[in-house]
Design an enzyme around this catalytic site. Structure first.
Site, mmCIF file in Angstrom:
data_model
loop_
_atom_site.group_PDB
_atom_site.id
_atom_site.type_symbol
_atom_site.label_atom_id
_atom_site.label_comp_id
_atom_site.label_asym_id
_atom_site.label_seq_id
_atom_site.Cartn_x
_atom_site.Cartn_y
_atom_site.Cartn_z
ATOM 1 N N LYS A 34 22.154 -10.096 23.018
ATOM 2 C CA LYS A 34 20.801 -9.818 23.535
ATOM 3 C C LYS A 34 20.344 -8.475 22.965
ATOM 4 O O LYS A 34 21.009 -7.462 23.128
ATOM 5 C CB LYS A 34 20.855 -9.763 25.051
ATOM 6 N N LYS A 63 19.287 -13.809 22.300
ATOM 7 C CA LYS A 63 17.998 -13.538 22.947
ATOM 8 C C LYS A 63 17.408 -12.235 22.405
ATOM 9 O O LYS A 63 18.137 -11.256 22.276
ATOM 10 C CB LYS A 63 18.244 -13.389 24.451
HETATM 11 O O1 PB1 Z 1 11.579 -13.757 29.287
HETATM 12 C C1 PB1 Z 1 12.039 -12.599 29.128
HETATM 13 O O2 PB1 Z 1 11.398 -11.674 28.593
HETATM 14 C C2 PB1 Z 1 13.443 -12.349 29.596
HETATM 15 C C3 PB1 Z 1 13.740 -10.885 29.901
HETATM 16 C C4 PB1 Z 1 15.197 -10.712 30.271
HETATM 17 C C5 PB1 Z 1 15.640 -11.604 31.400
HETATM 18 N N1 PB1 Z 1 17.003 -11.923 31.299
HETATM 19 C C6 PB1 Z 1 15.617 -9.282 30.446
HETATM 20 C C7 PB1 Z 1 15.022 -8.394 29.410
HETATM 21 C C8 PB1 Z 1 14.584 -7.008 29.812
HETATM 22 O O3 PB1 Z 1 13.690 -6.886 30.649
HETATM 23 O O4 PB1 Z 1 15.160 -6.061 29.260
HETATM 24 C C9 PB1 Z 1 15.865 -8.796 31.821
HETATM 25 C C10 PB1 Z 1 17.086 -7.875 31.852
HETATM 26 N N2 PB1 Z 1 17.981 -8.062 32.927
#
Ligand code: PB1
Length: 336
Positions: free
Chosen positions: A202, A255
């Protein structure tokens, strides 16, 4: 502590028919290749539109059954839950993440009862519940306390598992949280009931803005560049995936999606034996919607191309806010 090496635990990756299908990748888009992210609000009757994500809502528990029933009838097989709180207290350690008042904790047993065939995945993170808005616990100087963070993340993951989640998905990006979660699941004898979907790869990205608005989870200071991967780093992507495999992850994720298809291919080529998820994040969703609204693209045509690129790159399951629209696109067309 289980005597079996966590990466030798295979049962947790195929205890359910859908998980067994995931272990058998194909390239077409079918409902099994889709996972629908859902925001659950701690106001039971609410249905709050999210201005930054047209068509996406925060749902109270009493809205979930009527929202999901038609999607399940069209073939929906898995969802990803995000808790959002307008009233739960926020603190330094995200205590509300696993409190009995948490909307995810309260929704899980109901969702399992209403939709017994649906695979329910829970995002595991502290950011929606911490005063500082970071994904872990901080030291007094504002830096991450990694050991305290992974202990807390494992506690939250276990709470969701015990409440009915069949998959837990830690999006925090702390070092070693997969082993900590696996150890807590093993100690609770949950290895063959709960899988771990790791947000292994990520990146720190500009594509998360609409989500942070939706989940009220933006960092109150600084950024997440010290724990989410640098956008240009293939090397760290490779090392993060290998580490989470070694720590016992059942499934891996890359991601965001569209800007990282080369990484999707890299991770799938390195770990072909693991089902690979890709997250088409909020900024990708909003970008396509606004482009279509302004006549730049035909949404259905372009979305189909992007989904195929994600599958072609090696993604087995796509986490996407377009799931309801894709399920409609997959319905058999009427002959008349
Ligand atoms: O759809 C999205 O933007 C997902 C964002 C994601 C959710 N898992 C994270 C990204 C972020 O805000 O840094 C949330 C982090 N726990």
């Amino acid at each position: 502590m289980s005597q079996v090496e966590t990466k030798h635990i295979l049962h947790s990756g195929y205890f359910h028919p859908l998980l067994r299908q995931w272990q058998s990748p194909n390239v077409e888009i079918t409902p099994k290749n889709l996972m629908y992210p859902i925001f659950i609000l701690d106001e039971p009757n609410a249905k709050e539109a999210i201005s930054s994500m047209p068509g996406v809502y925060r749902y109270g528990i009493n809205q979930l059954k009527s929202m999901l029933q038609p999607l399940v009838s069209k073939g929906l097989q898995s969802i990803l839950l995000f808790g959002v709180s307008n009233s739960l207290k926020k603190d330094e350690i995200g205590s509300s993440a696993d409190s009995t008042e948490n909307p995810v904790i309260r929704a899980l047993p109901l969702l399992r009862k209403w939709f017994p065939a649906l695979i329910i995945t829970c995002d595991v993170c502290l950011c929606p519940y911490t005063t500082h808005g970071h994904c872990g616990i901080l030291n007094k100087d504002g830096t991450l306390n990694n050991e305290a963070s992974i202990k807390r993340i494992a506690e939250v993951a276990l709470a969701y598992a015990k409440s009915g989640a069949q998959v837990v998905a830690p999006s925090d990006m702390m070092d070693g949280r997969i082993a900590a979660i696996k150890e807590s699941l093993g100690a609770a004898n949950l290895y063959n009931k709960v899988a771990v979907l790791s947000y292994a790869v990520k990146f720190s990205s500009g594509f998360y803005g609409p989500f942070r608005d939706a989940a009220q989870s933006a960092p109150q200071f600084g950024d997440r560049k010290c724990y989410q991967l640098p956008p240009g780093s293939k090397g760290l992507a490779s090392r993060a995936a290998a580490r989470d495999v070694a720590e016992g992850a059942d499934f891996l994720m890359v991601k965001p999606g569209l800007a990282y298809l080369d990484i999707v291919k890299q991770v799938k080529d390195d770990h072909p034996e693991y089902p690979l998820f890709i997250y088409q994040v909020s900024g990708e969703y909003a970008m396509l919607l606004h482009g279509a609204k302004n006549g730049a693209i035909n949404l259905e045509v372009v979305l189909n191309e992007i989904l195929m690129s994600m599958r072609r790159a090696g993604a087995d399951c796509i986490i996407t806010y377009f799931t309801p629209m894709i399920l409609d696109m997959l319905q058999p067309k009427s002959k008349y």
